[in-house]
Write a protein that holds these residues in place. Structure first.
Motif, PDB file in Angstrom:
ATOM      1  N   THR A 232       0.819  -1.205   0.000  1.00 21.69           N
ATOM      2  CA  THR A 232       0.000   0.000   0.000  1.00 21.69           C
ATOM      3  C   THR A 232       0.857   1.260   0.000  1.00 21.69           C
ATOM      4  OG1 THR A 232      -1.657  -1.237   1.255  1.00 21.69           O
ATOM      5  CG2 THR A 232      -1.925   1.145   1.153  1.00 21.69           C
ATOM      6  N   SER A 233       2.014   1.191   0.650  1.00 19.00           N
ATOM      7  CA  SER A 233       2.883   2.361   0.709  1.00 19.00           C
ATOM      8  C   SER A 233       3.387   2.753  -0.672  1.00 19.00           C
ATOM      9  CB  SER A 233       4.072   2.096   1.640  1.00 19.00           C
ATOM     10  OG  SER A 233       4.845   1.001   1.174  1.00 19.00           O
ATOM     11  N   PHE A 234       3.426   1.790  -1.603  1.00 16.14           N
ATOM     12  CA  PHE A 234       3.835   2.121  -2.965  1.00 16.14           C
ATOM     13  C   PHE A 234       2.913   3.186  -3.545  1.00 16.14           C
ATOM     14  CE2 PHE A 234       2.862   1.434  -7.475  1.00 16.14           C
ATOM     15  CZ  PHE A 234       4.097   1.674  -8.043  1.00 16.14           C
ATOM     16  N   PHE A 235       1.604   2.985  -3.397  1.00 16.68           N
ATOM     17  CA  PHE A 235       0.642   3.960  -3.912  1.00 16.68           C
ATOM     18  C   PHE A 235       0.626   5.226  -3.061  1.00 16.68           C
ATOM     19  CE2 PHE A 235      -0.980  -0.156  -5.355  1.00 16.68           C
ATOM     20  CZ  PHE A 235      -1.118   0.078  -6.712  1.00 16.68           C
ATOM     21  N   ASP A 236       0.716   5.034  -1.750  1.00 21.04           N
ATOM     22  CA  ASP A 236       0.643   6.180  -0.851  1.00 21.04           C
ATOM     23  C   ASP A 236       1.828   7.124  -1.048  1.00 21.04           C
ATOM     24  OD1 ASP A 236      -0.946   7.348   1.329  1.00 21.04           O
ATOM     25  OD2 ASP A 236       0.845   7.034   2.550  1.00 21.04           O
ATOM     26  N   ASP A 237       2.994   6.582  -1.439  1.00 22.14           N
ATOM     27  CA  ASP A 237       4.201   7.388  -1.605  1.00 22.14           C
ATOM     28  C   ASP A 237       4.283   8.064  -2.966  1.00 22.14           C
ATOM     29  OD1 ASP A 237       4.978   6.701   0.931  1.00 22.14           O
ATOM     30  OD2 ASP A 237       6.328   5.094   0.304  1.00 22.14           O
ATOM     31  N   LEU A 238       3.409   7.692  -3.892  1.00 30.14           N
ATOM     32  CA  LEU A 238       3.441   8.306  -5.217  1.00 30.14           C
ATOM     33  C   LEU A 238       3.058   9.778  -5.150  1.00 30.14           C
ATOM     34  CD1 LEU A 238       1.672   5.574  -7.402  1.00 30.14           C
ATOM     35  CD2 LEU A 238       4.112   6.101  -7.382  1.00 30.14           C
ATOM     36  N   SER A 239       3.554  10.525  -6.087  1.00 29.79           N
ATOM     37  CA  SER A 239       3.129  11.928  -6.190  1.00 29.79           C
ATOM     38  C   SER A 239       1.675  11.982  -6.628  1.00 29.79           C
ATOM     39  CB  SER A 239       4.002  12.662  -7.216  1.00 29.79           C
ATOM     40  OG  SER A 239       3.763  12.143  -8.518  1.00 29.79           O
ATOM     41  N   GLY A 240       1.052  13.132  -6.467  1.00 27.85           N
ATOM     42  CA  GLY A 240      -0.343  13.280  -6.849  1.00 27.85           C
ATOM     43  C   GLY A 240      -0.573  12.988  -8.320  1.00 27.85           C
ATOM     44  N   SER A 241       0.325  13.443  -9.185  1.00 29.60           N
ATOM     45  CA  SER A 241       0.149  13.212 -10.625  1.00 29.60           C
ATOM     46  C   SER A 241       0.329  11.735 -10.966  1.00 29.60           C
ATOM     47  CB  SER A 241       1.153  14.066 -11.406  1.00 29.60           C
ATOM     48  OG  SER A 241       2.493  13.756 -11.023  1.00 29.60           O
ATOM     49  N   ASP A 242       1.271  11.067 -10.301  1.00 23.87           N
ATOM     50  CA  ASP A 242       1.446   9.632 -10.541  1.00 23.87           C
ATOM     51  C   ASP A 242       0.235   8.845 -10.051  1.00 23.87           C
ATOM     52  OD1 ASP A 242       3.891  10.003 -11.722  1.00 23.87           O
ATOM     53  OD2 ASP A 242       5.057   9.574  -9.911  1.00 23.87           O
ATOM     54  N   GLN A 243      -0.290   9.220  -8.889  1.00 23.82           N
ATOM     55  CA  GLN A 243      -1.508   8.569  -8.402  1.00 23.82           C
ATOM     56  C   GLN A 243      -2.639   8.741  -9.412  1.00 23.82           C
ATOM     57  OE1 GLN A 243      -2.675   9.846  -4.490  1.00 23.82           O
ATOM     58  NE2 GLN A 243      -1.106   8.621  -3.464  1.00 23.82           N
ATOM     59  N   GLN A 244      -2.748   9.933  -9.986  1.00 27.27           N
ATOM     60  CA  GLN A 244      -3.822  10.195 -10.937  1.00 27.27           C
ATOM     61  C   GLN A 244      -3.704   9.310 -12.168  1.00 27.27           C
ATOM     62  OE1 GLN A 244      -6.510  12.366 -10.390  1.00 27.27           O
ATOM     63  NE2 GLN A 244      -7.246  11.155 -12.130  1.00 27.27           N
ATOM     64  N   GLU A 245      -2.487   8.979 -12.569  1.00 25.99           N
ATOM     65  CA  GLU A 245      -2.308   8.071 -13.701  1.00 25.99           C
ATOM     66  C   GLU A 245      -2.863   6.690 -13.386  1.00 25.99           C
ATOM     67  OE1 GLU A 245       1.647   7.876 -15.215  1.00 25.99           O
ATOM     68  OE2 GLU A 245       1.833  10.063 -15.480  1.00 25.99           O
ATOM     69  N   TRP A 246      -2.605   6.207 -12.172  1.00 23.48           N
ATOM     70  CA  TRP A 246      -3.152   4.919 -11.763  1.00 23.48           C
ATOM     71  C   TRP A 246      -4.685   4.979 -11.713  1.00 23.48           C
ATOM     72  CZ3 TRP A 246      -0.741   0.252 -10.775  1.00 23.48           C
ATOM     73  CH2 TRP A 246       0.654   0.253 -10.795  1.00 23.48           C
ATOM     74  N   VAL A 247      -5.227   6.093 -11.215  1.00 23.86           N
ATOM     75  CA  VAL A 247      -6.677   6.271 -11.160  1.00 23.86           C
ATOM     76  C   VAL A 247      -7.269   6.231 -12.559  1.00 23.86           C
ATOM     77  CG1 VAL A 247      -8.507   7.938 -10.637  1.00 23.86           C
ATOM     78  CG2 VAL A 247      -6.692   7.519  -8.962  1.00 23.86           C
ATOM     79  N   ASP A 248      -6.663   6.943 -13.487  1.00 25.61           N
ATOM     80  CA  ASP A 248      -7.166   6.990 -14.861  1.00 25.61           C
ATOM     81  C   ASP A 248      -7.129   5.607 -15.501  1.00 25.61           C
ATOM     82  OD1 ASP A 248      -7.539   9.712 -14.597  1.00 25.61           O
ATOM     83  OD2 ASP A 248      -5.640  10.246 -15.574  1.00 25.61           O
ATOM     84  N   GLU A 249      -6.063   4.862 -15.229  1.00 26.23           N
ATOM     85  CA  GLU A 249      -5.940   3.528 -15.804  1.00 26.23           C
ATOM     86  C   GLU A 249      -7.041   2.600 -15.296  1.00 26.23           C
ATOM     87  OE1 GLU A 249      -4.979  -0.539 -16.421  1.00 26.23           O
ATOM     88  OE2 GLU A 249      -4.997   0.390 -14.438  1.00 26.23           O
ATOM     89  N   LEU A 250      -7.329   2.691 -13.987  1.00 25.98           N
ATOM     90  CA  LEU A 250      -8.400   1.866 -13.422  1.00 25.98           C
ATOM     91  C   LEU A 250      -9.754   2.262 -14.007  1.00 25.98           C
ATOM     92  CD1 LEU A 250      -9.597  -0.205 -11.478  1.00 25.98           C
ATOM     93  CD2 LEU A 250      -9.485   1.515  -9.661  1.00 25.98           C
ATOM     94  N   LEU A 251     -10.015   3.553 -14.106  1.00 25.03           N
ATOM     95  CA  LEU A 251     -11.303   4.013 -14.646  1.00 25.03           C
ATOM     96  C   LEU A 251     -11.503   3.559 -16.089  1.00 25.03           C
ATOM     97  CD1 LEU A 251     -11.490   7.631 -13.184  1.00 25.03           C
ATOM     98  CD2 LEU A 251     -12.998   5.716 -12.627  1.00 25.03           C
ATOM     99  N   ALA A 252     -10.413   3.449 -16.841  1.00 20.46           N
ATOM    100  CA  ALA A 252     -10.511   3.055 -18.252  1.00 20.46           C
ATOM    101  C   ALA A 252     -11.007   1.619 -18.405  1.00 20.46           C
ATOM    102  CB  ALA A 252      -9.153   3.219 -18.938  1.00 20.46           C
ATOM    103  N   ARG A 253     -10.835   0.792 -17.373  1.00 17.16           N
ATOM    104  CA  ARG A 253     -11.298  -0.597 -17.457  1.00 17.16           C
ATOM    105  C   ARG A 253     -12.389  -0.908 -16.427  1.00 17.16           C
ATOM    106  NH1 ARG A 253      -8.154  -3.088 -13.422  1.00 17.16           N
ATOM    107  NH2 ARG A 253      -6.258  -1.908 -12.919  1.00 17.16           N
ATOM    108  N   THR A 254     -13.112   0.124 -15.995  1.00 12.11           N
ATOM    109  CA  THR A 254     -14.196  -0.058 -15.016  1.00 12.11           C
ATOM    110  C   THR A 254     -15.539   0.298 -15.629  1.00 12.11           C
ATOM    111  OG1 THR A 254     -12.697   0.455 -13.184  1.00 12.11           O
ATOM    112  CG2 THR A 254     -15.060   0.594 -12.742  1.00 12.11           C
TER     113      THR A 254
END
Length: 808
Positions: A232-254
């Protein structure tokens, strides 16, 4: 009488002995050839995989002989085929160990049993082969690395020995050094962190499939491999813009469906514009506040964190995966806490009721689950007796203050704070911290927490270790162990609440051991972490929404019953809390700390051929003119011929009864358990030696019990919990285990009332009211080829429940 293990019967002992001997010799020869052809140093010993017969047990305990250095490494059971497989390490020079046991099996007879010597072990083995990588992999085979390296958990064994001077010594360092040297040889990356358990050490390694295979070949301490989940710390330690990339990727397949199944959060508000939440908002009007002056946005963050778990269940898993995700329910929010200050305690119940009504007025057709992870530890009762707030929730759920509509409500149990571990050790601290107000509610499901993670990778926690092991009670979870025994079992269920860490002196939360979720500050950093009974309650609400998606027309009482009925304790919970030699005391402690265990959604929703849930929804009139009135006897269509054919094979009968009580008016009688509930219901199962008429008479006698004692089950069946433990609150669940043939005649289950204030306070005009209930009865066998489902369904089409009304 203990149940006999379900080992296969070998009709031709010599033929089976010859087969097992040939498989052993073949495996040893193959191992010898591999060592001779190897380009690198080989381990001193051989790994063998022993396979049991489909649908049968295997005598795995006999596969280990510590004196010979022969070690049982892992045991796995395929849930589909019910086949047991065990991986065993045999050191060089000990190859004859199992060959001698096979020889004795073929040539000698045990004087005690008259069976071949070593019969349990050898007869239970179906096959033997060299252990391959799959033999060591625990979890989904699809999670195993391919050509690309991935982080994996490697579990290595180490021996513990007791010397003549009673000193315990171990080769822990030897095992660890061997692993590290082997990884260096194979150029496998090794994380510095480690986790140590009795006889096992867990390390994180970065390896591909070929490297894992070679590690098995050269290291003699391997016990198992597992996929290392993305920390979990991997995601928590990401910058806001990097987190947003992960969010966008998940939304694209949801995919978000349009079904009107909702989870309504009663919390600190919701920042509904969060990109992971916005597609699941019913409409802007469904994001509300009890007081419009508070605004509906999330001033604290807790409400938005709850939403991420209630919507995605395990956001980290979905974020780390690549599969398509479907969200089949929506989120509502009613803010019940002010942005500044706090509500007056006497208003807690009224505010909760107002919040529920607001959600229903806005979206009256929703199939709704109410989720509240807000508690008040300072306004509690010491003994588990109701509070005005918990009583208000009982009123809300029972529908007594509205149109009679029943409601499904989840409440968090409240959290142990890390600072409390400075004065009490785990898990004693959990026992000392009682369930918080309003978790005393009879009708709501109060949710506790267990730990699902124990490995720390973040460098912020160097020198720290997890407090609880995986599968144990979470250090955050509160309990009802100190309550008076007459009050409900709380929590009823446990879900993932994370874990705490310690450096030996201090205690704290840890991102790696918490749940990933949505953050209120989504414009700057959309992801954060949450933990404790709050996250567990959000997960329980998610589970309820999945049941509603499958069965949209079932009652709230039934959803509640399915979750409890599907729950089980882990072995680690049993080892933690059922420590007293006295059965009743040990079981009570287990029940009052871990409830009924962790619910299994698949079991709650589906019926397998060898495990069938029968669900009955009905209502009865418990009293008439201040006298006992109805009892129901349901005929259960068990396939008698199938159960008889199974004979001595193990089976489990489980019964769960769920109903909502109407809370007693005023606190004047709450010290008396018969004065708080409107009425109570109980279940009973016909005895093996009873006729139906005798069963009716026996249950009839129980209904005559006075208000000084609650006449319990009284049957001769060996119930695990027993009536003294289970017959409190308004949900009762218990099981008994026996051989299948002894369940042939469990074909009648009674539901009957016990006294409550509806009868005792006749002047309030409630003595002729009716009460709804849900009854779930299941029978389960380990035989995967056994079809219980088809004959049961066939009988249901012909026979209906028999309801018996008896006036007393």
């Amino acid at each position: 009488m203990p149940i006999k293990p379900n080992y296969p019967v070998r009709r031709d002992v010599n033929a089976h002995a010859n087969f097992i001997q040939s498989k052993l010799n073949d495996s040893y020869e193959r191992s010898k050839n591999q060592k001779q052809a190897a380009a690198i140093r080989y381990k001193n010993g051989v790994y063998l995989e022993f396979s049991g017969s489909l649908g049968h047990e295997m005598s795995v305990k006999s596969l280990e002989d510590r004196r010979q250095g022969i070690r049982l490494l892992n045991v796995k059971e395929n849930m589909g085929t019910k086949q047991v497989k065990a991986t065993v390490y045999i050191p060089d020079g000990k190859e004859a160990h199992f060959l001698n046991k096979v020889k004795a099996y073929a040539t000698e007879v045990s004087k005690e049993s008259g069976n071949p010597k070593n019969n349990d072990l050898i007869s239970s083995i179906e096959d033997i082969s060299l252990a391959m990588l799959e033999s060591f992999w625990t979890g989904k085979i699809d999670d195993m690395p391919g050509d690309e390296s991935r982080w994996c958990e490697v579990w290595i064994r180490y021996d513990v020995k007791k010397s003549k001077k009673s000193q315990i010594t171990s080769n822990e360092n030897q095992a660890m050094n061997s692993l590290i040297q082997c990884c260096e040889t194979l150029k496998i990356g090794v994380n510095e962190q480690s986790l140590t358990f009795p006889e096992r050490i867990v390390k994180l390694i970065f390896a591909n499939k070929s490297q894992l295979t070679n590690l098995i070949n050269i290291c003699e301490y391997i016990a198992e491999f597992r996929r290392a989940p993305e920390q979990t710390s991997f995601f928590d330690d990401l910058s806001g813009s990097d987190q947003q990339e992960w969010v966008d990727e998940l939304l694209a397949r949801t995919d978000f469906t349009d079904q009107n199944i909702t989870v309504c959060l009663l919390d600190t508000g919701l920042n509904s514009e969060h990109p992971l939440l916005f597609p699941a908002i019913v409409d802007p009007a469904s994001i509300q506040a009890v007081n419009s002056a508070w605004n509906s946005d999330d001033h604290d963050g807790h409400g938005t964190e709850m939403a991420g778990v209630a919507l995605y269940y395990n956001l980290k898993e979905k974020m780390s995966g690549s599969h398509q995700v479907t969200i089949n329910h929506k989120i509502e929010s009613v803010k019940i806490l002010p942005p500044r200050g706090e509500n007056s305690p006497e208003l807690y119940g009224a505010i909760t009721e107002q919040a529920v009504f607001l959600s229903e007025i806005t979206n009256p057709k929703a199939i709704r689950t109410l989720c509240m992870a807000v508690t008040a530890p300072n306004y509690n009762t010491d003994d588990g007796s109701p509070t005005s707030w918990s009583a208000a929730i009982d009123s809300i759920t029972s529908g007594v203050n509205g149109d009679g509509e029943k409601r499904l409500f989840f409440i968090s149990g409240g959290n142990v704070h890390p600072i409390e571990l400075n004065s009490s050790s785990y898990p004693d601290v959990n026992i000392l911290h009682s369930i918080e107000n309003p978790g005393q509610s009879w009708n709501a499901i109060t949710v506790g927490a267990y730990s699902n993670d124990a490995i720390i990778s973040s460098s912020d926690y160097n020198g720290c270790k997890a407090i609880a092991d995986v599968g144990e009670l979470s250090p955050y979870s509160s309990t009802s162990k100190l309550w008076n025994d007459k009050w409900p079992i709380k929590p009823e269920i446990l879900l993932d609440g994370g874990n705490m860490v310690t450096n030996g002196a201090d205690f704290s939360e840890c991102e790696d051991l918490s749940l990933l979720t949505t953050s209120k500050d989504f414009l700057t950093k959309p992801l954060t972490t949450t933990w404790g009974t709050s996250s567990a309650t959000a997960q329980a609400s998610w589970m309820a929404s999945q049941i509603h998606n499958e069965y949209p027309d079932i009652w709230p009482e039934t959803t509640r019953a399915l979750l409890v009925h599907s729950a089980n304790w882990t072995n680690k919970m049993i080892n933690q809390f059922r420590t007293d030699d006295k059965k009743t005391v040990g079981i009570k402690q287990l029940l009052r700390t871990c409830g009924y265990g962790i619910p299994n959604l698949e079991k709650a929703i589906e019926c397998a051929n060898n495990s069938v849930n029968l669900v009955i929804q009905s209502e009865l009139q418990p009293f008439k003119s201040r006298k006992m009135n109805d009892m129901h006897i349901h005929k259960i269509p068990w396939p008698k011929d199938v159960l008889q054919s199974l004979g001595e094979i193990d089976a489990k009968l489980k019964v769960t009864l769920s109903y909502f009580i109407e809370p007693g008016p005023g606190e004047i009688g709450w010290k008396d358990k018969y004065r708080y509930p409107s009425c109570g219901l109980r279940f009973d199962v016909i005895n093996s030696d009873e006729t139906l008429e005798d069963f009716k008479k026996r249950v009839n006698v129980k209904m005559r019990g006075d208000d000084r004692k609650d006449s319990g089950d009284g049957t001769k069946r060996n119930w695990y919990l027993g009536p003294g433990n289970r017959d409190v609150g308004s949900i009762h669940s218990d099981f008994c285990e026996d051989v299948a043939i002894n369940f042939c005649d469990t074909n009648y289950v009674a539901v009957y009332p016990v006294i409550g204030w509806w009868r005792e306070r006749g002047y309030l005009g409630k003595s002729n009211e009716k009460i709804r209930y849900s009854l779930i009865v299941s029978i389960e066998t380990p035989e995967v080829d056994t079809d219980l489902y088809t004959p049961i369904v066939t009988q249901i089409e012909i026979e209906q429940s028999v309801e018996v009304s008896i006036e007393i």
